[in-house]
Design a protein around this motif. Sequence first.
Motif, PDB file in Angstrom:
ATOM      1  N   ILE A 138      38.319   5.893   1.927  1.00 28.61           N
ATOM      2  CA  ILE A 138      39.908   5.983   1.393  1.00 28.61           C
ATOM      3  C   ILE A 138      40.733   5.199   1.665  1.00 28.61           C
ATOM      4  O   ILE A 138      40.131   4.498   3.296  1.00 28.61           O
ATOM      5  CB  ILE A 138      40.333   7.258   1.939  1.00 28.61           C
ATOM      6  N   ARG A 139      40.937   3.505   1.230  1.00 28.12           N
ATOM      7  CA  ARG A 139      41.518   2.413   2.432  1.00 28.12           C
ATOM      8  C   ARG A 139      43.017   2.684   1.536  1.00 28.12           C
ATOM      9  O   ARG A 139      43.586   3.269   1.088  1.00 28.12           O
ATOM     10  CB  ARG A 139      41.343   1.059   1.653  1.00 28.12           C
ATOM     11  N   TYR A 140      43.882   2.414   3.076  1.00 24.92           N
ATOM     12  CA  TYR A 140      45.262   2.058   2.698  1.00 24.92           C
ATOM     13  C   TYR A 140      45.779   1.225   4.069  1.00 24.92           C
ATOM     14  O   TYR A 140      45.335   1.053   4.680  1.00 24.92           O
ATOM     15  CB  TYR A 140      45.931   4.141   3.171  1.00 24.92           C
ATOM     16  N   THR A 189      51.328   9.344   4.754  1.00 23.00           N
ATOM     17  CA  THR A 189      50.748   8.666   5.535  1.00 23.00           C
ATOM     18  C   THR A 189      50.134  10.289   6.944  1.00 23.00           C
ATOM     19  O   THR A 189      48.391   9.866   6.672  1.00 23.00           O
ATOM     20  CB  THR A 189      51.395   8.039   6.901  1.00 23.00           C
ATOM     21  N   GLU A 219      41.032  -1.052   6.470  1.00 20.24           N
ATOM     22  CA  GLU A 219      41.677  -1.377   5.615  1.00 20.24           C
ATOM     23  C   GLU A 219      40.239  -1.784   4.358  1.00 20.24           C
ATOM     24  O   GLU A 219      41.108  -1.155   3.184  1.00 20.24           O
ATOM     25  CB  GLU A 219      42.763  -2.135   5.308  1.00 20.24           C
ATOM     26  N   ASN A 268      41.304   4.176   9.814  1.00 19.22           N
ATOM     27  CA  ASN A 268      41.539   3.645   8.937  1.00 19.22           C
ATOM     28  C   ASN A 268      40.732   1.930   9.033  1.00 19.22           C
ATOM     29  O   ASN A 268      42.373   1.545   9.171  1.00 19.22           O
ATOM     30  CB  ASN A 268      42.965   3.352   8.251  1.00 19.22           C
ATOM     31  N   GLU A 291      41.327  10.683   4.637  1.00 20.15           N
ATOM     32  CA  GLU A 291      39.882   9.430   5.515  1.00 20.15           C
ATOM     33  C   GLU A 291      39.375  10.438   6.387  1.00 20.15           C
ATOM     34  O   GLU A 291      37.657  10.363   6.053  1.00 20.15           O
ATOM     35  CB  GLU A 291      40.862   8.978   6.053  1.00 20.15           C
ATOM     36  N   LEU A 341      47.986   3.513  -1.033  1.00 18.63           N
ATOM     37  CA  LEU A 341      45.939   4.391  -0.938  1.00 18.63           C
ATOM     38  C   LEU A 341      45.319   3.574  -1.715  1.00 18.63           C
ATOM     39  O   LEU A 341      45.604   3.293  -3.116  1.00 18.63           O
ATOM     40  CB  LEU A 341      46.376   5.754  -0.836  1.00 18.63           C
ATOM     41  N   SER A 342      43.847   3.140  -1.694  1.00 18.04           N
ATOM     42  CA  SER A 342      43.354   2.814  -2.750  1.00 18.04           C
ATOM     43  C   SER A 342      42.030   4.338  -2.267  1.00 18.04           C
ATOM     44  O   SER A 342      41.446   3.952  -1.311  1.00 18.04           O
ATOM     45  CB  SER A 342      42.583   1.810  -2.623  1.00 18.04           C
ATOM     46  N   TYR A 343      41.201   4.180  -3.704  1.00 17.76           N
ATOM     47  CA  TYR A 343      39.865   5.289  -3.523  1.00 17.76           C
ATOM     48  C   TYR A 343      39.018   4.867  -4.343  1.00 17.76           C
ATOM     49  O   TYR A 343      39.345   3.930  -5.506  1.00 17.76           O
ATOM     50  CB  TYR A 343      40.402   6.774  -4.949  1.00 17.76           C
ATOM     51  N   ALA A 378      46.899  11.031   3.283  1.00 22.71           N
ATOM     52  CA  ALA A 378      46.208   9.459   3.914  1.00 22.71           C
ATOM     53  C   ALA A 378      45.068   9.241   4.882  1.00 22.71           C
ATOM     54  O   ALA A 378      43.506   9.639   4.643  1.00 22.71           O
ATOM     55  CB  ALA A 378      46.656   8.186   3.391  1.00 22.71           C
ATOM     56  N   ASP A 426      44.181   2.282  -7.373  1.00 23.95           N
ATOM     57  CA  ASP A 426      45.503   2.815  -6.303  1.00 23.95           C
ATOM     58  C   ASP A 426      46.599   4.128  -5.939  1.00 23.95           C
ATOM     59  O   ASP A 426      46.171   4.188  -7.904  1.00 23.95           O
ATOM     60  CB  ASP A 426      46.047   1.359  -6.782  1.00 23.95           C
TER      61      ASP A 426
END
Length: 108
Positions: free
Chosen positions: A75-77, A52, A70, A68, A59, A99-101, A55, A46
């Motif tokens: 890439i999740r944000y 943004t 989620e 996106n 993505e 953001l989460s990788y 991100a 995280d």
Amino acid sequence: ASHINNWRGPYVSRQLLSTGIAMGDGHIQNQLRRVTVGASAFLLIDAAGIDTLIAVGLEGELDGTSTNPETTGTIRYQTAALPAPSTVTTAAPAGMVNLSYSIPISGC
């Protein structure tokens, strides 16, 4: 322990400190989350307060799309706080996202 010889990465190249690793304006926390979606398992790293536009660019580069969902993709944000046990417990400031990788894992 029986799966350690099967690990082929990706790897973190330095120790994660309790304060996290500064990445531009964001911060990667000393937090890894294991998430299971159906039969698939993922390790998520995280980062709080990412611009943004960055991100969306990530993505596009990593997932091939700028839309996106989620809960899917590398890439999740989202603007909201990330789910527990993440240390990102507050919503992102205006113009930014949390953001989460995501790294797919299996057998762990």
